[in-house]
Design a protein around this motif. Structure first.
Motif, PDB file in Angstrom:
ATOM      1  N   LEU A 110      51.775  61.419  34.215  1.00 17.12           N
ATOM      2  CA  LEU A 110      52.692  60.477  34.328  1.00 17.12           C
ATOM      3  C   LEU A 110      53.562  61.671  34.772  1.00 17.12           C
ATOM      4  CD1 LEU A 110      52.735  57.808  32.341  1.00 17.12           C
ATOM      5  CD2 LEU A 110      52.034  57.383  34.683  1.00 17.12           C
ATOM      6  N   GLU A 111      54.486  61.806  36.488  1.00 21.50           N
ATOM      7  CA  GLU A 111      55.307  62.527  36.777  1.00 21.50           C
ATOM      8  C   GLU A 111      56.773  62.084  36.462  1.00 21.50           C
ATOM      9  OE1 GLU A 111      55.491  65.382  39.301  1.00 21.50           O
ATOM     10  OE2 GLU A 111      53.745  64.983  37.911  1.00 21.50           O
ATOM     11  N   PRO A 112      57.851  62.539  36.076  1.00 23.41           N
ATOM     12  CA  PRO A 112      59.357  62.291  35.456  1.00 23.41           C
ATOM     13  C   PRO A 112      59.127  61.342  36.739  1.00 23.41           C
ATOM     14  CG  PRO A 112      58.567  64.434  35.289  1.00 23.41           C
ATOM     15  CD  PRO A 112      58.070  63.633  36.783  1.00 23.41           C
ATOM     16  N   GLY A 113      60.676  59.793  35.821  1.00 26.09           N
ATOM     17  CA  GLY A 113      61.479  58.815  36.677  1.00 26.09           C
ATOM     18  C   GLY A 113      62.135  58.588  36.054  1.00 26.09           C
ATOM     19  N   ASP A 114      62.531  57.190  36.497  1.00 29.60           N
ATOM     20  CA  ASP A 114      62.911  56.175  35.969  1.00 29.60           C
ATOM     21  C   ASP A 114      62.351  55.313  34.441  1.00 29.60           C
ATOM     22  OD1 ASP A 114      64.839  54.392  34.857  1.00 29.60           O
ATOM     23  OD2 ASP A 114      65.407  53.140  37.198  1.00 29.60           O
ATOM     24  N   TYR A 115      61.753  55.564  33.734  1.00 29.86           N
ATOM     25  CA  TYR A 115      61.374  55.087  32.441  1.00 29.86           C
ATOM     26  C   TYR A 115      60.752  56.301  31.584  1.00 29.86           C
ATOM     27  CZ  TYR A 115      57.504  58.382  33.901  1.00 29.86           C
ATOM     28  OH  TYR A 115      56.273  59.460  33.439  1.00 29.86           O
ATOM     29  N   ASP A 116      60.505  55.369  30.475  1.00 33.24           N
ATOM     30  CA  ASP A 116      60.631  56.190  29.393  1.00 33.24           C
ATOM     31  C   ASP A 116      59.266  56.473  29.072  1.00 33.24           C
ATOM     32  OD1 ASP A 116      61.440  56.400  26.192  1.00 33.24           O
ATOM     33  OD2 ASP A 116      60.128  54.809  26.269  1.00 33.24           O
ATOM     34  N   LEU A 117      59.119  57.319  28.822  1.00 35.39           N
ATOM     35  CA  LEU A 117      57.581  58.274  28.445  1.00 35.39           C
ATOM     36  C   LEU A 117      56.785  56.927  27.305  1.00 35.39           C
ATOM     37  CD1 LEU A 117      55.339  60.015  29.707  1.00 35.39           C
ATOM     38  CD2 LEU A 117      56.260  61.733  28.368  1.00 35.39           C
ATOM     39  N   ASP A 118      57.264  57.226  26.645  1.00 28.40           N
ATOM     40  CA  ASP A 118      56.764  56.897  25.353  1.00 28.40           C
ATOM     41  C   ASP A 118      56.512  54.994  24.626  1.00 28.40           C
ATOM     42  OD1 ASP A 118      56.407  58.564  22.969  1.00 28.40           O
ATOM     43  OD2 ASP A 118      59.206  58.706  22.998  1.00 28.40           O
ATOM     44  N   THR A 119      57.023  54.753  25.759  1.00 27.13           N
ATOM     45  CA  THR A 119      56.551  53.343  26.843  1.00 27.13           C
ATOM     46  C   THR A 119      55.447  52.770  27.299  1.00 27.13           C
ATOM     47  OG1 THR A 119      59.363  52.399  26.128  1.00 27.13           O
ATOM     48  CG2 THR A 119      57.930  51.245  27.410  1.00 27.13           C
ATOM     49  N   ALA A 120      55.670  54.014  28.373  1.00 29.31           N
ATOM     50  CA  ALA A 120      54.590  54.377  29.536  1.00 29.31           C
ATOM     51  C   ALA A 120      53.452  54.728  28.628  1.00 29.31           C
ATOM     52  CB  ALA A 120      54.652  56.090  30.596  1.00 29.31           C
ATOM     53  N   LEU A 121      53.284  55.290  27.864  1.00 28.33           N
ATOM     54  CA  LEU A 121      51.784  56.179  27.316  1.00 28.33           C
ATOM     55  C   LEU A 121      51.934  54.699  26.294  1.00 28.33           C
ATOM     56  CD1 LEU A 121      53.206  59.658  25.240  1.00 28.33           C
ATOM     57  CD2 LEU A 121      51.444  59.097  27.520  1.00 28.33           C
ATOM     58  N   LEU A 122      52.377  53.939  25.342  1.00 24.73           N
ATOM     59  CA  LEU A 122      51.592  53.140  24.489  1.00 24.73           C
ATOM     60  C   LEU A 122      50.769  51.861  25.585  1.00 24.73           C
ATOM     61  CD1 LEU A 122      52.418  50.859  21.778  1.00 24.73           C
ATOM     62  CD2 LEU A 122      54.403  50.412  22.403  1.00 24.73           C
ATOM     63  N   GLY A 123      52.205  52.125  26.933  1.00 25.41           N
ATOM     64  CA  GLY A 123      51.085  51.169  27.427  1.00 25.41           C
ATOM     65  C   GLY A 123      50.006  51.074  28.197  1.00 25.41           C
ATOM     66  N   TYR A 124      50.014  52.410  28.782  1.00 24.52           N
ATOM     67  CA  TYR A 124      47.879  52.686  28.941  1.00 24.52           C
ATOM     68  C   TYR A 124      47.422  53.006  27.582  1.00 24.52           C
ATOM     69  CZ  TYR A 124      44.848  55.858  31.807  1.00 24.52           C
ATOM     70  OH  TYR A 124      43.594  56.051  31.936  1.00 24.52           O
ATOM     71  N   ALA A 125      48.215  53.436  26.289  1.00 26.45           N
ATOM     72  CA  ALA A 125      46.939  53.104  25.753  1.00 26.45           C
ATOM     73  C   ALA A 125      46.245  51.303  25.544  1.00 26.45           C
ATOM     74  CB  ALA A 125      46.913  53.597  24.230  1.00 26.45           C
ATOM     75  N   LEU A 126      47.394  50.601  25.225  1.00 23.29           N
ATOM     76  CA  LEU A 126      46.305  49.360  24.964  1.00 23.29           C
ATOM     77  C   LEU A 126      45.893  48.678  26.171  1.00 23.29           C
ATOM     78  CD1 LEU A 126      50.526  47.831  24.230  1.00 23.29           C
ATOM     79  CD2 LEU A 126      48.718  48.654  22.499  1.00 23.29           C
ATOM     80  N   GLY A 127      46.582  49.199  27.185  1.00 26.08           N
ATOM     81  CA  GLY A 127      45.657  49.405  28.969  1.00 26.08           C
ATOM     82  C   GLY A 127      44.283  49.078  29.040  1.00 26.08           C
ATOM     83  N   THR A 128      43.909  50.297  27.365  1.00 25.95           N
ATOM     84  CA  THR A 128      42.454  50.708  27.591  1.00 25.95           C
ATOM     85  C   THR A 128      41.611  50.364  26.542  1.00 25.95           C
ATOM     86  OG1 THR A 128      43.103  52.184  26.034  1.00 25.95           O
ATOM     87  CG2 THR A 128      43.353  53.076  28.467  1.00 25.95           C
ATOM     88  N   TYR A 129      42.483  48.766  26.124  1.00 21.34           N
ATOM     89  CA  TYR A 129      41.457  48.354  24.772  1.00 21.34           C
ATOM     90  C   TYR A 129      40.177  47.824  25.481  1.00 21.34           C
ATOM     91  CZ  TYR A 129      39.440  45.859  21.275  1.00 21.34           C
ATOM     92  OH  TYR A 129      38.432  45.122  20.404  1.00 21.34           O
ATOM     93  N   ARG A 130      39.245  47.706  24.976  1.00 20.87           N
ATOM     94  CA  ARG A 130      38.308  46.920  25.288  1.00 20.87           C
ATOM     95  C   ARG A 130      37.016  47.005  23.578  1.00 20.87           C
ATOM     96  NH1 ARG A 130      41.104  46.264  28.193  1.00 20.87           N
ATOM     97  NH2 ARG A 130      40.441  46.785  30.440  1.00 20.87           N
TER      98      ARG A 130
END
Length: 462
Positions: A94-114
Motif C-alpha cells: 500500500l502506497e501512502p495516501g489519505d487513509y490510516d494504515l492500521d485500518t487498511a491492514l485490518l480491513g485487508y486481513a478481514l477480507g482474506t478470511y475463508r
C-alpha cells in the motif's frame, strides 16, 4: 482455529507492486504523477475513486500496479475487497495516501478470511505489512478465530469441544481454566443443566481467569459471559426446519466473547479478566426440559419455562448471577438471544442494553469510531411485569408478544446486582451475504468496539 497465522501478509522486504489508495478529491493530483499512458488508461476507464473501485495499471510486460478508490469511506471494509480483486502474484504494498494504515491492514486481513476446513481456497495475494502494526493483525486474528468457531458445523463443535477449545485458548495465554460438568454443573448452574439435559452431548460451563502483566489484585475486574448454544432445535417448542438451518451460529455469543478476550490478552491490558461460557445443545428427548417446568436458578429465583426456545437467557442467568457477585468493574455478556432484535434493527446492527449511561455512551461512540456499530435499546421497567408467573418468581418469556428483545434484557437484569455496570449485547453473529471484508457466514460483531471501549477506560496512559 487457534493459530490464525494470516499468511496473506509478508513482513520482509520482498518484490512487490504498488496499490495506490485514492480519494475523489485527490484523484486529479494523483493522475498528474503518472506516466501519460497510465493516466490516460485510468481516465479512459472512467475511474472515479468510488469506494472499493479498483483498476490495474498497465506497464511494460503486464501489470505495473493498481489504484483503489476510497470515496469518503474511512472504514476498514473499503480495503476488504482487495484480496479478491488483486492478482495473487506478486506481492503488493500500500502506497501512502489519505487513509490510516492500521485500518487498511485490518480491513485487508478481514477480507482474506475463508472457512477452509473442507475446501481448499485459491491462493490470495500477499500484502507487505510494515513492522509496528501488529495490533491490527492481532485484532483480525481474534475476529477470524471467532468466525471459525461460528462456521464450524455443529457435529464437529458441541458443548465439550467448545469447552475444550476455550481451555486451549486460556492455556495459550497462561490463564487458569476450569470446566464444570455432570453433578457439579447441575448443582452450580441448574439452568445451564436444564437447557442441556435433552442432548446426548452433555453441557459444560467453562471459566478462565487471566491477569495482565502490569495488573495487580486491585486492578479493574472485567467479566465476560457468553451464550454457547452449539445447536438450537428450540426444544419441545420446536423450530421450523427453515429456522434451524443456521442454528450452528447460536454459540456466536460465546465465540464473540472468546474473540474479545483474545484481544484483551493480546494487548496485555492492565486488568483482571474472567470469562464464563455456558456450553450446551438444546435438543428434544425424553430428558429435555418441558414448557411449564420450573427451575430454581443459582440465585435462588424460580423460573417457569414458558418457552423452551427461549433457552439462551436460561444459559446466561446463572453465569451472570455468579459474575455479578464478584463486583466487576464491568460485566459484559454477548448472545444471539432474540429474533426480535433482528426485527427491530436488522442483521448488521446488534442491540446494546446497559444499566450505566456512561458505559453505554462509551461503547456506542467506540463502535462508531472503529466501524463496529451497535444501537441502544431500553431496559424499559414498564415491561418488567410481563415476566410474571403464577407458579414461580418469573417466567422466561413475556405474557405479551411484543418487545421481545427488551423483555429478554429485563429477564437477564434480574440476575445482575444493581450496583454492577452491565452491558448486554444481542447480536446476529452472521453475514447473510458476502461484502468486502465481511464474507458470508459467521461474524464477530461488536468485539472491536467493546475492546476499544475497554482499552480507553482501562489502558495505562502512554
Amino acid at each position: 482455529m487457534l493459530e490464525q497465522t494470516l499468511d496473506c501478509f509478508v513482513v520482509l522486504e520482498v518484490e512487490s507492486k504498488p496499490v495506490h489508495p485514492v480519494r475523489p478529491d485527490g484523484l486529479d493530483a494523483w493522475l498528474a504523477t503518472l506516466p501519460a499512458d497510465q493516466a490516460g488508461f485510468v481516465r479512459g476507464s472512467q475511474f472515479e475513486a468510488k469506494p472499493g473501485e479498483l483498476r490495474l495499471l498497465p506497464g511494460d510486460g503486464g501489470v505495473a500496479g493498481a489504484v483503489l478508490g476510497l470515496g469518503t469511506d474511512t472504514s476498514p471494509f473499503v480495503f476488504g475487497g482487495l484480496p479478491l480483486q488483486l492478482p495473487s502474484e506478486p506481492a503488493w504494498r500500500l502506497e501512502p495516501g489519505d487513509y490510516d494504515l492500521d485500518t487498511a491492514l485490518l480491513g485487508y486481513a478481514l477480507g482474506t478470511y475463508r472457512y477452509g476446513r473442507f475446501r481448499e481456497a485459491r491462493p490470495l495475494p500477499r500484502l507487505r505489512c510494515p513492522a509496528g502494526h501488529e495490533a491490527s493483525l492481532a485484532q483480525a486474528s481474534a475476529v477470524n478465530m471467532a468466525r471459525d468457531l461460528i462456521n464450524t458445523p455443529a457435529n464437529l463443535l458441541g458443548p465439550v469441544e467448545l469447552a475444550d477449545f476455550t481451555v486451549s485458548l486460556a492455556k495459550r495465554y497462561g490463564a487458569a481454566a476450569a470446566v464444570v460438568a455432570d453433578d457439579a454443573l447441575r448443582q452450580a448452574y441448574p439452568t445451564v443443566a436444564a437447557v442441556g439435559a435433552g442432548s446426548s452431548r452433555p453441557p459444560r460451563v467453562v471459566t478462565f481467569r487471566w491477569q495482565g502483566k502490569s495488573a495487580h489484585a486491585a486492578s479493574p475486574l472485567v467479566s465476560l459471559c457468553g451464550k454457547g448454544v452449539c445447536f438450537d432445535t428450540g426444544g419441545y417448542d420446536l423450530k421450523p426446519s427453515s429456522a434451524m438451518l443456521r442454528m450452528k451460529k447460536d454459540m456466536g455469543g460465546a465465540a464473540s466473547v472468546l474473540g474479545l478476550a483474545r484481544m484483551i490478552m493480546d494487548a496485555d491490558l492492565p486488568v483482571r479478566l474472567v470469562v464464563r461460557l455456558g456450553c450446551v445443545e438444546n435438543s428434544v428427548s425424553g430428558h429435555a426440559m418441558r414448557p411449564s417446568d420450573v427451575i430454581v436458578t443459582r440465585s435462588g429465583l424460580s423460573v417457569e419455562v414458558g418457552n423452551t426456545d427461549a433457552e439462551g437467557r436460561l444459559v446466561l442467568c446463572d453465569l451472570l448471577d455468579e459474575a455479578s457477585k464478584e463486583q466487576p468493574a464491568i460485566l459484559i455478556d454477548c448472545a444471539t438471544l432474540t429474533g426480535a432484535a433482528r426485527v427491530a434493527l436488522g442483521p448488521d446492527l446488534p442491540a446494546l442494553f446497559c444499566n450505566d449511561d456512561a458505559w453505554a455512551a462509551l461503547a456506542l461512540r467506540c463502535g462508531n469510531t472503529v466501524h463496529d456499530p451497535m444501537w441502544r435499546l431500553p431496559l424499559w421497567a414498564g415491561y418488567d411485569d410481563w415476566l410474571k408467573s403464577p407458579v414461580a418468581d418469573l417466567n422466561n418469556v413475556a405474557s405479551k408478544p411484543m418487545a421481545g428483545a427488551v423483555v429478554a434484557g429485563l429477564y437477564l437484569q434480574r440476575f445482575v446486582k444493581p450496583q454492577v455496570p452491565w452491558i448486554h449485547i444481542d447480536l446476529y453473529a452472521w453475514n447473510d451475504a458476502a461484502r468486502p471484508g465481511r464474507p458470508e457466514g459467521g461474524e464477530a460483531m461488536t468485539i472491536r468496539a467493546l475492546f476499544a471501549a475497554l482499552n480507553e477506560r482501562f489502558a495505562v496512559p502512554s
